[in-house]
Design a protein around this motif. Sequence first.
Motif, PDB file in Angstrom:
ATOM      1  N   ASP A 156     -15.884  10.931 -24.312  1.00  0.00           N
ATOM      2  CA  ASP A 156     -16.921  11.753 -24.939  1.00  0.00           C
ATOM      3  C   ASP A 156     -17.254  13.007 -24.154  1.00  0.00           C
ATOM      4  O   ASP A 156     -17.965  13.878 -24.667  1.00  0.00           O
ATOM      5  CB  ASP A 156     -18.208  10.934 -25.106  1.00  0.00           C
ATOM      6  N   GLY A 157     -16.809  13.114 -22.911  1.00  0.00           N
ATOM      7  CA  GLY A 157     -17.290  14.185 -22.052  1.00  0.00           C
ATOM      8  C   GLY A 157     -18.721  13.898 -21.645  1.00  0.00           C
ATOM      9  O   GLY A 157     -19.092  12.749 -21.377  1.00  0.00           O
ATOM     10  N   LEU A 158     -19.559  14.933 -21.603  1.00  0.00           N
ATOM     11  CA  LEU A 158     -20.979  14.736 -21.314  1.00  0.00           C
ATOM     12  C   LEU A 158     -21.669  14.271 -22.587  1.00  0.00           C
ATOM     13  O   LEU A 158     -21.537  14.892 -23.650  1.00  0.00           O
ATOM     14  CB  LEU A 158     -21.598  16.048 -20.815  1.00  0.00           C
ATOM     15  N   VAL A 159     -22.408  13.158 -22.492  1.00  0.00           N
ATOM     16  CA  VAL A 159     -23.045  12.529 -23.656  1.00  0.00           C
ATOM     17  C   VAL A 159     -24.426  13.138 -23.851  1.00  0.00           C
ATOM     18  O   VAL A 159     -25.334  12.942 -23.023  1.00  0.00           O
ATOM     19  CB  VAL A 159     -23.137  11.004 -23.480  1.00  0.00           C
ATOM     20  N   TYR A 160     -24.600  13.832 -24.942  1.00  0.00           N
ATOM     21  CA  TYR A 160     -25.815  14.602 -25.183  1.00  0.00           C
ATOM     22  C   TYR A 160     -27.059  13.723 -25.241  1.00  0.00           C
ATOM     23  O   TYR A 160     -27.061  12.650 -25.844  1.00  0.00           O
ATOM     24  CB  TYR A 160     -25.676  15.377 -26.487  1.00  0.00           C
ATOM     25  N   ASN A 161     -28.119  14.206 -24.606  1.00  0.00           N
ATOM     26  CA  ASN A 161     -29.454  13.607 -24.629  1.00  0.00           C
ATOM     27  C   ASN A 161     -29.523  12.243 -23.939  1.00  0.00           C
ATOM     28  O   ASN A 161     -30.150  11.304 -24.443  1.00  0.00           O
ATOM     29  CB  ASN A 161     -29.991  13.496 -26.056  1.00  0.00           C
ATOM     30  N   THR A 162     -28.887  12.125 -22.781  1.00  0.00           N
ATOM     31  CA  THR A 162     -28.983  10.890 -21.992  1.00  0.00           C
ATOM     32  C   THR A 162     -29.586  11.151 -20.611  1.00  0.00           C
ATOM     33  O   THR A 162     -29.523  10.292 -19.736  1.00  0.00           O
ATOM     34  CB  THR A 162     -27.607  10.221 -21.828  1.00  0.00           C
ATOM     35  N   GLY A 163     -30.177  12.331 -20.413  1.00  0.00           N
ATOM     36  CA  GLY A 163     -30.830  12.623 -19.137  1.00  0.00           C
ATOM     37  C   GLY A 163     -32.217  12.012 -19.060  1.00  0.00           C
ATOM     38  O   GLY A 163     -32.784  11.556 -20.050  1.00  0.00           O
ATOM     39  N   PHE A 164     -32.789  12.020 -17.846  1.00  0.00           N
ATOM     40  CA  PHE A 164     -34.136  11.476 -17.660  1.00  0.00           C
ATOM     41  C   PHE A 164     -34.785  12.087 -16.431  1.00  0.00           C
ATOM     42  O   PHE A 164     -34.126  12.661 -15.558  1.00  0.00           O
ATOM     43  CB  PHE A 164     -34.112   9.946 -17.548  1.00  0.00           C
ATOM     44  N   ARG A 165     -36.091  11.946 -16.354  1.00  0.00           N
ATOM     45  CA  ARG A 165     -36.890  12.395 -15.212  1.00  0.00           C
ATOM     46  C   ARG A 165     -37.968  11.337 -14.978  1.00  0.00           C
ATOM     47  O   ARG A 165     -38.727  11.019 -15.889  1.00  0.00           O
ATOM     48  CB  ARG A 165     -37.517  13.748 -15.499  1.00  0.00           C
ATOM     49  N   GLU A 166     -38.030  10.797 -13.764  1.00  0.00           N
ATOM     50  CA  GLU A 166     -38.905   9.653 -13.484  1.00  0.00           C
ATOM     51  C   GLU A 166     -39.685   9.896 -12.194  1.00  0.00           C
ATOM     52  O   GLU A 166     -39.116  10.302 -11.180  1.00  0.00           O
ATOM     53  CB  GLU A 166     -38.047   8.388 -13.356  1.00  0.00           C
ATOM     54  N   GLN A 167     -41.010   9.639 -12.251  1.00  0.00           N
ATOM     55  CA  GLN A 167     -41.871   9.756 -11.079  1.00  0.00           C
ATOM     56  C   GLN A 167     -42.704   8.486 -10.945  1.00  0.00           C
ATOM     57  O   GLN A 167     -43.213   7.969 -11.949  1.00  0.00           O
ATOM     58  CB  GLN A 167     -42.807  10.951 -11.227  1.00  0.00           C
ATOM     59  N   THR A 168     -42.835   7.996  -9.714  1.00  0.00           N
ATOM     60  CA  THR A 168     -43.610   6.776  -9.483  1.00  0.00           C
ATOM     61  C   THR A 168     -44.423   6.905  -8.211  1.00  0.00           C
ATOM     62  O   THR A 168     -44.036   7.596  -7.261  1.00  0.00           O
ATOM     63  CB  THR A 168     -42.693   5.538  -9.359  1.00  0.00           C
ATOM     64  N   LEU A 169     -45.541   6.219  -8.189  1.00  0.00           N
ATOM     65  CA  LEU A 169     -46.391   6.120  -7.002  1.00  0.00           C
ATOM     66  C   LEU A 169     -46.893   4.688  -6.914  1.00  0.00           C
ATOM     67  O   LEU A 169     -47.421   4.145  -7.893  1.00  0.00           O
ATOM     68  CB  LEU A 169     -47.559   7.095  -7.087  1.00  0.00           C
ATOM     69  N   THR A 170     -46.711   4.060  -5.759  1.00  0.00           N
ATOM     70  CA  THR A 170     -47.095   2.663  -5.556  1.00  0.00           C
ATOM     71  C   THR A 170     -47.910   2.544  -4.279  1.00  0.00           C
ATOM     72  O   THR A 170     -47.487   3.042  -3.222  1.00  0.00           O
ATOM     73  CB  THR A 170     -45.848   1.762  -5.456  1.00  0.00           C
ATOM     74  N   GLY A 171     -49.059   1.892  -4.358  1.00  0.00           N
ATOM     75  CA  GLY A 171     -49.896   1.697  -3.180  1.00  0.00           C
ATOM     76  C   GLY A 171     -50.398   0.267  -3.079  1.00  0.00           C
ATOM     77  O   GLY A 171     -50.567  -0.416  -4.095  1.00  0.00           O
ATOM     78  N   MET A 172     -50.613  -0.190  -1.860  1.00  0.00           N
ATOM     79  CA  MET A 172     -51.129  -1.535  -1.611  1.00  0.00           C
ATOM     80  C   MET A 172     -52.032  -1.506  -0.396  1.00  0.00           C
ATOM     81  O   MET A 172     -51.769  -0.801   0.584  1.00  0.00           O
ATOM     82  CB  MET A 172     -49.971  -2.519  -1.385  1.00  0.00           C
ATOM     83  N   ALA A 173     -53.112  -2.268  -0.448  1.00  0.00           N
ATOM     84  CA  ALA A 173     -53.992  -2.452   0.708  1.00  0.00           C
ATOM     85  C   ALA A 173     -54.520  -3.874   0.657  1.00  0.00           C
ATOM     86  O   ALA A 173     -54.843  -4.391  -0.411  1.00  0.00           O
ATOM     87  CB  ALA A 173     -55.147  -1.459   0.694  1.00  0.00           C
ATOM     88  N   GLY A 174     -54.579  -4.501   1.822  1.00  0.00           N
ATOM     89  CA  GLY A 174     -55.061  -5.872   1.828  1.00  0.00           C
ATOM     90  C   GLY A 174     -55.278  -6.388   3.225  1.00  0.00           C
ATOM     91  O   GLY A 174     -55.107  -5.682   4.227  1.00  0.00           O
ATOM     92  N   VAL A 175     -55.642  -7.658   3.285  1.00  0.00           N
ATOM     93  CA  VAL A 175     -55.935  -8.298   4.548  1.00  0.00           C
ATOM     94  C   VAL A 175     -55.342  -9.700   4.542  1.00  0.00           C
ATOM     95  O   VAL A 175     -55.322 -10.380   3.502  1.00  0.00           O
ATOM     96  CB  VAL A 175     -57.462  -8.353   4.799  1.00  0.00           C
ATOM     97  N   SER A 176     -54.806 -10.121   5.689  1.00  0.00           N
ATOM     98  CA  SER A 176     -54.251 -11.456   5.841  1.00  0.00           C
ATOM     99  C   SER A 176     -54.872 -12.076   7.093  1.00  0.00           C
ATOM    100  O   SER A 176     -54.664 -11.585   8.205  1.00  0.00           O
ATOM    101  CB  SER A 176     -52.718 -11.389   5.966  1.00  0.00           C
ATOM    102  N   LYS A 177     -55.647 -13.144   6.885  1.00  0.00           N
ATOM    103  CA  LYS A 177     -56.361 -13.798   7.973  1.00  0.00           C
ATOM    104  C   LYS A 177     -56.118 -15.300   7.927  1.00  0.00           C
ATOM    105  O   LYS A 177     -55.396 -15.811   7.067  1.00  0.00           O
ATOM    106  CB  LYS A 177     -57.862 -13.494   7.866  1.00  0.00           C
ATOM    107  N   ALA A 178     -56.785 -16.004   8.831  1.00  0.00           N
ATOM    108  CA  ALA A 178     -56.619 -17.449   8.901  1.00  0.00           C
ATOM    109  C   ALA A 178     -57.093 -18.136   7.627  1.00  0.00           C
ATOM    110  O   ALA A 178     -56.560 -19.161   7.210  1.00  0.00           O
ATOM    111  CB  ALA A 178     -57.367 -18.010  10.107  1.00  0.00           C
TER     112      ALA A 178
END
Length: 819
Positions: free
Chosen positions: A284-306
């Motif tokens: 097919d060569g280059l397949v039209y309309n199969t591109g994409f653009r993706e952005q992500t942000l992931t955050g975590m905060a916590g505590v681990s105790k006895a």
Amino acid sequence: MKQALLLLLLLFPQWLWAQTATLTGTVRDTKQGVPFASVAVPGTTLGTTADANGRFTLAEVPAGTVQLQVSAVGYTTVSRAETLQDGQRKELDITLTATAAELTEVVVTGVSRATEIRRSPVPIAALGRREISLNANTNVIDAAVRGIPGLTAVTTGPNVSKPFIRGLGYNRVLTMYNGLRQEGQQWGDEHGVEVDGYDIERVEVVKGPASLLYGSDAVAGVVNLLPGLPSGPQGRLKGEVLSEYQSNNGLIGNSLGLNYQKNGFQTSLRGSHRLAHDYRNRVDGLVYNTGFREQTLTGMAGVSKAWGSSHWYLTLYDNQQEIPDGSRDSLSRRFTRQVAEGDADDIKNRPLVSEKELQSYAIGPLHQRIRHYRVFTRSQFRLGAGELHLLLGAQQNNREEYNHPTAPEQPGLALRLNTYTYDLRYHLPAWQGFEATLGSNGMGQQNRHRNATDFPIPNYDLLDAGGFLLLKKPLGKLELSGGLRYDSRWVSWQDFYVAPNAATGFDGAATATTPEANLQFPAFRRRYQGVSASLGGSYAASSQLTLRANLARGYRAPNIPEIGSNGLDPGAHIVYLGNRDFQPEFSWQQDLGVLWHQPTLDVQVEVFHNYLQNFIYQARLLDEAGQPVVIVPGNTTYQFQQSAARLYGLEASLNWRPAALPWLAFNNSLSFVNGLNEDARLLEQQGRDARYLPLIPPLRTRSELRATLPARASRLSGTYLRATLDGSARQTRYYALDNTETATPGYALLGLGAGTTWTSATGQPLLQLFVQVDNVLDTAYQAHLNRLKYFEYYAGSPNGRSGIYNPGRNVSVKVVVPF
């Protein structure tokens, strides 16, 4: 009452008091320490990283028996049980060997408590960060498919992969992010999971009914995507910078991850960005309309105790994904683009797409945008000898499909799904060898159309709740486990009207009094309920041989499109029609497994049989003359059907590392599944064309030969060379009724890869390099589960090729700089 309150006050400090110990030691190979090995207790937030000499310290480990898991790039993961006394400081010496198989890995998905893979009666597989990094992936599901037999994916271009387990997918496979069920519009074909693949440390897959733990939608299994925990030294900011390039679609990926921990406080943050233009193959060569653009942000905060731990997560996901439709010039086979709508759109005379457009990173006017937001908390509280686990989450999925070339700012489909989830489990103290877990989980949902012109499903409300009891009992070499669960699901929606909207020129949501209003979705309210159960065991016949068996009953309530759809899904180019009288699906699956594990050889064979009552599937709608019904020109019409179905198959793997060549590994896997339609009436009318179920993958094999160079006194470590061969047999067992599917030729794809880690003089890793070449010979092929295979407007073509082909040769370079 006063006496009860007094007793509660007296016991409360005891519940919060937890006895702890400290583990220290060295992780080494046969000669020297393994730098920066990971040491963790699966199922908890306890973990640390060894230093450049392999030394580690893990504090505040609960007293009693814990499972310890130790891993490092280029080595087999080691799991071992350690019994600790209160206040004890225990010194360990742990030896790792070069990579072989992972039958001794510990998993936390699909089991009540952390369990070794080979001791779980439920078939479970795992894939670690190292294996994910070695491959060139466009999404995390694609990565998992490469490494786990029995897991496949229905694809729509390179960035849309929907997981299938043993021939079943969509709402039958539950996808989770760190234990939180992923709730998007997963009934659709044209978008995947909303997760940052660079953030995933591990993928665990349950192959078979997991309704016992997770309720409806896990009738085929579970894919759990697990992010990494902070693992750097105490009081130091650690992280990595990752950059990736793939030649086939010009993919550019960048990611920055940070983590920090001190005195039990843990936090992490990752931001990622990926973009790609249209992918290429030699047909097919280059397949039209199969591109994409993706952005992500992931955050975590916590505590681990006895006393336990509590962690909060926030994820933001934004993806713009082009929508291919496969229209072409009939003679040149060059792709064309839509510029008009309705009767003005002459599909066979659309303008050609220029080479500049095909190579552009700009997102085309016809595209979809998926935004997914999550916030959730996971907590564990040690209550004496018991343990309470709590997960609470909220997520929002916004899906927009822009399919109007004459009005590019007007979405055709615009849905907002809000989901609220809970999961509560209490691990009771062990009693006479019995381990018991009581739990309940469920969710509430609200799905609403926004500013849309197409309405494939109604606005709906959903409430889901279930409770379960799990038991496990070791009897010498035999370990038995099982449980029982009951679920209820309430689904409802109000009358939904559609009428022409003068402001937009398209249809829009309306009320009963709106002129020309049409009642597209009459009001509906129903309760679904079901019982799930499981009983199985594993038998350690020797230190090398393990036998296991499991019988499970799964339950799934029909999803909204199956009972309520009545309209066009523009991204899929299909008009769906539902059936309001559908009953829940129930499955009975039997699994048998044989696992052989020794230092130089691992062999695993799993066979299964799955019988489903009230199986729901799609079939083209025909008129009385047997011709396809066309409701919307240029789009096919499908109506959901329900019947009994039967699936059976096997997965096998053989991993060999010659004793004379401990640096060499030869890994092989095979998977096969067959799906049969048990609808006697349909088989009598249509014969062989209706014999098989749709979307059944063919026989698949994968072989890998990997050489990991021995560690020496140099600045390079973990250096490897690999060659892979992925084979797919010809698929002749397909759903041929109404020409829905066609036979798919077999193919074999050769891959080559290499990588290394550059270290400092003290052994500190400075840079990791991964190079992978997939489809080295640029083979032209169509995967049977590739939806683009059926994107064809003509009965014949000049080159004899129909539909769109999968990507061709791809060279990937990935660089990771830890700090």
